[in-house]
Write a protein that holds these residues in place. Structure first.
Motif, PDB file in Angstrom:
ATOM      1  N   GLU A   1       0.842  -1.191   0.000  1.00  0.00           N
ATOM      2  CA  GLU A   1       0.000   0.000   0.000  1.00  0.00           C
ATOM      3  C   GLU A   1       0.881   1.245   0.000  1.00  0.00           C
ATOM      4  OE1 GLU A   1      -3.727   2.097   2.367  1.00  0.00           O
ATOM      5  OE2 GLU A   1      -2.805   0.279   3.183  1.00  0.00           O
ATOM      6  N   ILE A   2       0.557   2.177  -0.909  1.00  0.00           N
ATOM      7  CA  ILE A   2       1.330   3.407  -1.042  1.00  0.00           C
ATOM      8  C   ILE A   2       0.649   4.502  -0.228  1.00  0.00           C
ATOM      9  CG2 ILE A   2       2.304   5.093  -2.631  1.00  0.00           C
ATOM     10  CD1 ILE A   2       3.403   2.207  -2.884  1.00  0.00           C
ATOM     11  N   THR A   3       1.326   4.932   0.819  1.00  0.00           N
ATOM     12  CA  THR A   3       0.819   5.974   1.715  1.00  0.00           C
ATOM     13  C   THR A   3       1.910   7.017   1.933  1.00  0.00           C
ATOM     14  OG1 THR A   3       1.608   4.878   3.711  1.00  0.00           O
ATOM     15  CG2 THR A   3      -0.590   4.249   2.918  1.00  0.00           C
ATOM     16  N   ALA A   4       1.518   8.147   2.546  1.00  0.00           N
ATOM     17  CA  ALA A   4       2.507   9.179   2.853  1.00  0.00           C
ATOM     18  C   ALA A   4       3.581   8.629   3.790  1.00  0.00           C
ATOM     19  CB  ALA A   4       1.819  10.393   3.464  1.00  0.00           C
ATOM     20  N   ASP A   5       3.159   7.848   4.779  1.00  0.00           N
ATOM     21  CA  ASP A   5       4.140   7.272   5.706  1.00  0.00           C
ATOM     22  C   ASP A   5       5.102   6.339   4.982  1.00  0.00           C
ATOM     23  OD1 ASP A   5       3.135   8.633   7.869  1.00  0.00           O
ATOM     24  OD2 ASP A   5       1.884   6.964   8.590  1.00  0.00           O
ATOM     25  N   LYS A   6       4.554   5.518   4.082  1.00  0.00           N
ATOM     26  CA  LYS A   6       5.413   4.581   3.342  1.00  0.00           C
ATOM     27  C   LYS A   6       6.423   5.333   2.495  1.00  0.00           C
ATOM     28  CE  LYS A   6       6.624   0.432   2.235  1.00  0.00           C
ATOM     29  NZ  LYS A   6       7.217  -0.464   3.253  1.00  0.00           N
ATOM     30  N   MET A   7       5.984   6.411   1.849  1.00  0.00           N
ATOM     31  CA  MET A   7       6.870   7.146   0.959  1.00  0.00           C
ATOM     32  C   MET A   7       7.874   8.010   1.719  1.00  0.00           C
ATOM     33  SD  MET A   7       6.168   6.036  -1.996  1.00  0.00           S
ATOM     34  CE  MET A   7       6.863   7.186  -3.164  1.00  0.00           C
ATOM     35  N   ARG A   8       7.689   8.162   3.033  1.00  0.00           N
ATOM     36  CA  ARG A   8       8.709   8.830   3.840  1.00  0.00           C
ATOM     37  C   ARG A   8       9.868   7.894   4.195  1.00  0.00           C
ATOM     38  NH1 ARG A   8       4.401  12.283   5.822  1.00  0.00           N
ATOM     39  NH2 ARG A   8       3.656  10.668   7.257  1.00  0.00           N
ATOM     40  N   GLU A   9       9.702   6.601   3.907  1.00  0.00           N
ATOM     41  CA  GLU A   9      10.802   5.658   4.083  1.00  0.00           C
ATOM     42  C   GLU A   9      11.745   5.820   2.889  1.00  0.00           C
ATOM     43  OE1 GLU A   9       9.306   1.699   4.522  1.00  0.00           O
ATOM     44  OE2 GLU A   9       7.834   2.291   6.041  1.00  0.00           O
ATOM     45  N   HIS A  10      12.913   6.385   3.130  1.00  0.00           N
ATOM     46  CA  HIS A  10      13.798   6.806   2.040  1.00  0.00           C
ATOM     47  C   HIS A  10      14.139   5.659   1.097  1.00  0.00           C
ATOM     48  CE1 HIS A  10      16.912   8.936  -0.140  1.00  0.00           C
ATOM     49  NE2 HIS A  10      17.755   7.956   0.136  1.00  0.00           N
ATOM     50  N   ARG A  11      14.494   4.515   1.661  1.00  0.00           N
ATOM     51  CA  ARG A  11      14.910   3.396   0.810  1.00  0.00           C
ATOM     52  C   ARG A  11      13.759   2.937  -0.078  1.00  0.00           C
ATOM     53  NH1 ARG A  11      18.068  -1.571   3.465  1.00  0.00           N
ATOM     54  NH2 ARG A  11      19.546   0.164   3.734  1.00  0.00           N
ATOM     55  N   TYR A  12      12.551   2.840   0.513  1.00  0.00           N
ATOM     56  CA  TYR A  12      11.405   2.393  -0.294  1.00  0.00           C
ATOM     57  C   TYR A  12      11.049   3.442  -1.348  1.00  0.00           C
ATOM     58  CZ  TYR A  12       6.947   0.696  -1.854  1.00  0.00           C
ATOM     59  OH  TYR A  12       5.932   0.245  -2.661  1.00  0.00           O
ATOM     60  N   SER A  13      11.010   4.705  -0.947  1.00  0.00           N
ATOM     61  CA  SER A  13      10.656   5.767  -1.889  1.00  0.00           C
ATOM     62  C   SER A  13      11.621   5.812  -3.070  1.00  0.00           C
ATOM     63  CB  SER A  13      10.648   7.120  -1.164  1.00  0.00           C
ATOM     64  OG  SER A  13      10.363   8.169  -2.051  1.00  0.00           O
ATOM     65  N   LYS A  14      12.905   5.657  -2.785  1.00  0.00           N
ATOM     66  CA  LYS A  14      13.911   5.649  -3.849  1.00  0.00           C
ATOM     67  C   LYS A  14      13.657   4.490  -4.803  1.00  0.00           C
ATOM     68  CE  LYS A  14      18.933   5.604  -4.458  1.00  0.00           C
ATOM     69  NZ  LYS A  14      20.239   5.588  -3.742  1.00  0.00           N
ATOM     70  N   TRP A  15      13.384   3.310  -4.243  1.00  0.00           N
ATOM     71  CA  TRP A  15      13.096   2.145  -5.079  1.00  0.00           C
ATOM     72  C   TRP A  15      11.831   2.364  -5.913  1.00  0.00           C
ATOM     73  CZ3 TRP A  15       8.777  -1.071  -5.027  1.00  0.00           C
ATOM     74  CH2 TRP A  15       8.864  -2.224  -5.824  1.00  0.00           C
ATOM     75  N   PHE A  16      10.793   2.876  -5.272  1.00  0.00           N
ATOM     76  CA  PHE A  16       9.511   3.075  -5.958  1.00  0.00           C
ATOM     77  C   PHE A  16       9.676   4.023  -7.150  1.00  0.00           C
ATOM     78  CE2 PHE A  16       5.659   5.543  -6.633  1.00  0.00           C
ATOM     79  CZ  PHE A  16       4.697   4.551  -6.749  1.00  0.00           C
ATOM     80  N   HIS A  17      10.391   5.118  -6.950  1.00  0.00           N
ATOM     81  CA  HIS A  17      10.526   6.094  -8.031  1.00  0.00           C
ATOM     82  C   HIS A  17      11.470   5.608  -9.132  1.00  0.00           C
ATOM     83  CE1 HIS A  17       7.922   9.069  -6.351  1.00  0.00           C
ATOM     84  NE2 HIS A  17       8.601   9.123  -5.221  1.00  0.00           N
ATOM     85  N   GLN A  18      12.219   4.558  -8.876  1.00  0.00           N
ATOM     86  CA  GLN A  18      12.951   3.898  -9.951  1.00  0.00           C
ATOM     87  C   GLN A  18      12.036   2.972 -10.745  1.00  0.00           C
ATOM     88  OE1 GLN A  18      16.267   1.888  -8.122  1.00  0.00           O
ATOM     89  NE2 GLN A  18      17.049   3.764  -7.200  1.00  0.00           N
TER      90      GLN A  18
END
Length: 222
Positions: free
Chosen positions: A64-81
């Motif tokens: 699930e993509i949430t604001a809290d999840k996207m504040r996790e730097h490693r996950y956010s970096k992976w997601f935007h790749q």
């Protein structure tokens, strides 16, 4: 791969998405259609993790993509790749001092070596036929050239999912034909495509599925 479950979203209290449900499988090409103001761009922004459901869930690859999840730097970096976004207006996307800097920015954020970054930049310049533009500032380019640079800047990231907002808008006939061929090649390479459009040639030549939005901000999957 991508799933919207009963998603609702509003701007300043005005509903834009109402109980939206759809899913996109890996390798599908999906067209989002409907009148202006129906919420097509909002869906694309949400797919890219730029905004989040106020009600319901948006999931990517089971997460699930949430604001809290996207504040996790490693996950956010992976997601935007994983998910790339071509804006309708390339001026909203391009910000570096030169074309080659623009193409190198994403791979540099990924932490790639200088050699790998250079390889990706050179490959993208050659594939899109824009080698002669490498030292030009993006704001000096024509509309079609800006569109190619925007696409090249995503290409250097090699995302699994390509999202495009009205990709054929403001392009001449030659550029439109080139872009349709390019998107077809991406699809044949197994990439997932999600694009908003009013264009019949994209619908007929590329889309596996249509998500049709209406003035009531609801969707029908065809």
């Amino acid at each position: 791969m991508i799933r919207f479950e009963d998603v609702c979203y509003a701007y300043d209290g005005v509903p834009v998405l109402l109980h939206v449900d759809f899913h996109v499988e890996k390798g599908e090409a999906v067209a989002i259609t409907g009148p202006n103001g129906a919420g097509k761009s909002t869906v694309l922004r949400m797919v890219n993790g730029l905004i989040y459901p106020e009600l319901g869930r948006y999931c990517y690859a089971g997460e699930e993509i949430t604001a809290d999840k996207m504040r996790e730097h490693r996950y956010s970096k992976w997601f935007h790749q994983q998910v790339g976004y071509i804006w309708q207006n390339p001026d909203s996307q391009l910000f570096c001092g030169s074309v080659e800097e623009e193409l190198a920015f994403g791979p540099a954020q990924m932490g790639l070596t200088a050699k790998e970054i250079n390889t990706r930049v050179e490959d993208a310049l050659a594939l899109l036929g824009i080698e002669s533009l490498r030292k030009r500032a993006p704001f000096t380019l024509s509309g079609g050239e800006k569109k190619k640079v925007a696409i090249a800047s995503v290409l250097t990231m090699n995302p699994s999912v390509w999202t495009l907002d009205e990709p054929l808008s403001a392009l001449d006939g030659k550029s439109r034909r080139w872009l349709l061929e390019f998107l077809t090649a991406l699809k044949e390479a197994g990439k997932t495509l999600i694009f908003s459009t009013h264009e019949a040639e994209l619908m007929e030549g590329l889309a596996d599925k249509e998500i049709r939005m209406d003035e009531l901000h609801q969707v029908q999957v065809l």
